[in-house]
Design an enzyme around this catalytic site. Sequence first.
Site, short mmCIF file in Angstrom:
data_model
loop_
_atom_site.label_atom_id
_atom_site.label_comp_id
_atom_site.label_asym_id
_atom_site.label_seq_id
_atom_site.Cartn_x
_atom_site.Cartn_y
_atom_site.Cartn_z
N ARG A 1 0.85 -1.20 0.00
CA ARG A 1 0.00 0.00 0.00
C ARG A 1 0.88 1.24 0.00
NH1 ARG A 1 -2.67 2.89 4.94
NH2 ARG A 1 -3.63 4.57 3.76
N HIS B 1 -2.74 10.86 1.45
CA HIS B 1 -2.23 10.58 2.79
C HIS B 1 -1.59 11.89 3.31
CE1 HIS B 1 -0.98 7.03 5.51
NE2 HIS B 1 -0.71 8.12 6.18
N GLU C 1 -7.46 8.06 6.77
CA GLU C 1 -7.85 8.52 8.11
C GLU C 1 -8.41 9.94 8.13
OE1 GLU C 1 -4.62 7.99 10.79
OE2 GLU C 1 -4.53 5.84 10.49
N TYR D 1 -4.61 0.53 15.75
CA TYR D 1 -3.43 0.40 16.61
C TYR D 1 -3.79 0.06 18.05
CZ TYR D 1 -0.88 2.34 12.69
OH TYR D 1 -0.32 2.51 11.45
C1 GCO Z 1 -1.51 7.22 10.92
C2 GCO Z 1 -0.95 7.25 9.56
C3 GCO Z 1 0.46 6.77 9.46
C4 GCO Z 1 1.27 6.77 10.72
C5 GCO Z 1 1.07 5.53 11.53
C6 GCO Z 1 1.84 5.52 12.82
O1 GCO Z 1 -2.14 6.24 11.28
O2 GCO Z 1 -1.32 8.18 11.65
O3 GCO Z 1 -1.74 6.60 8.66
O4 GCO Z 1 0.96 7.65 8.54
O5 GCO Z 1 2.62 6.89 10.44
O6 GCO Z 1 -0.26 5.37 11.82
O7 GCO Z 1 1.38 6.56 13.66
#
Ligand code: GCO
Length: 449
Positions: free
Chosen positions: A77, A121, A166, A294
């Site tokens: 990706r 992004h 996101e 996460y």
């Molecule tokens: C986010 C982004 C990534 C980050 C990753 C770690 O989730 O903030 O998509 O670019 O680098 O998540 O924080």
Amino acid sequence: MTRISFPDDFLWGTATSSYQIEGAWQEDGKGESIWDRFTHTPGKIKDGSTGDVACDHYHRYREDVALMKEVGLRGYRFSVCWPRILPAGKGEVNQKGLDFYSRLTDSLLEAGIEPLLTLYHWDLPQALEDQGGWTNRDIARWFGDYAAVVARALGDRIKLWTTLNEPQIFGMLGYATGQHAPGAMDQLQYILLSHYINLAHADGVAAIRNEASAAKVGCVLQLPPIHPRSDSDEDRRAARVMDGLMNRWYAEPALLGRYPEDILELFKDLDLPILDGDLERMNQPLDFAGLNLYSRLFAYHDPNIPLIEGMLDFDYRRPGAEYTHFGWELYPKSIYESLMRFKNEWGDTDVYVTENGIAAEDQLVDGKVNDQDRIDFLAAYLAEVRRAMDDGVKVKGFFQWSFMDNFEWAEGYTSRWGIVYVDYESLERTLKASAHWYRNLIESGGYDR
Ligand code: GCO
């Protein structure tokens, strides 16, 4: 020991994003992005660093694709940098920018790696920010036009397309808290522009479909479970509201074509800029959803905040819980909880985990990086992905964040997320122990734990 196994056609990949790895910030006709502007403003980034060079992936993509092949990746990706394609954000196309992504795509396909492309992004053209950026209703149309240019160029070779990475994170951190580019701090403004974000996503989907009829199109949402900090009714209500603001406000338009009623009610006096026809325009069915996940978050009731009566508590440390070096709670069950929502609440769509991973204090010693904590993390989270699949969620693939160490936004280069170690002086890459573990998993279709 139990064996955790996955289907043969499961798409095993890793993820990156343009600003975090590419560098070459002024090359081949690229325009300035809001992240170029932001990182060049003193005091914004923890270690004072920028993405000017980053991992220099723009020049080293062939070497990187060769490493991906060595790891046995089946998917990758990446995101496209909008101002490389349209230096002014709209209008004239920079062919050299398109050519880069075309070469990258060809290299991936030659290596047998399926690309999953993300259009945005976070590196918005500065020229558009100068015209209001995400606060300008026209952003939806600009994004749609940009999506069409990219889809026209790559739609013959790329099957998996996603729009905005996101949405709530770049909206909140960029426009409400000011921690990310462009650094605005206006909560109300953020709530209003969130509608333009949802509109832009929809216009992007329509544009991709129009240009690339074989494309499978999805969204990329970070949807952390939001738990009440205590068992009180007030905290439970706060958690439900925060989930609405942060998660359902983006998941429901993308996946169900509507806004959540309870949040519309909450916003009823705010004069949201939802015009006649917007809801129809926003109703763009998807082929799949992307989940970035996460950890979980906690919410609590706060009577001093009259509008929402609740807050997310980022500092809350649950007694007995474990945290990563980055400060996020290790809570593997979070990925199970979020995945189940796609089945139970959001239309039972196909899902790709488009990001999941951990920042660790990796050390290169004698040419090796022994990142056992990353292996443990992935093994624990993937077991929960498997459990969600057993419970009926249609998970089609997993993209570990991240392929290589890179520029972590406001944290600069202070945290490492890769399965590939990057020496930022020499730009040399080294496979970490987790990359070998991942290769094994992909080859054998599972792991023991
Ligand atoms: C986010 C982004 C990534 C980050 C990753 C770690 O989730 O903030 O998509 O670019 O680098 O998540 O924080």
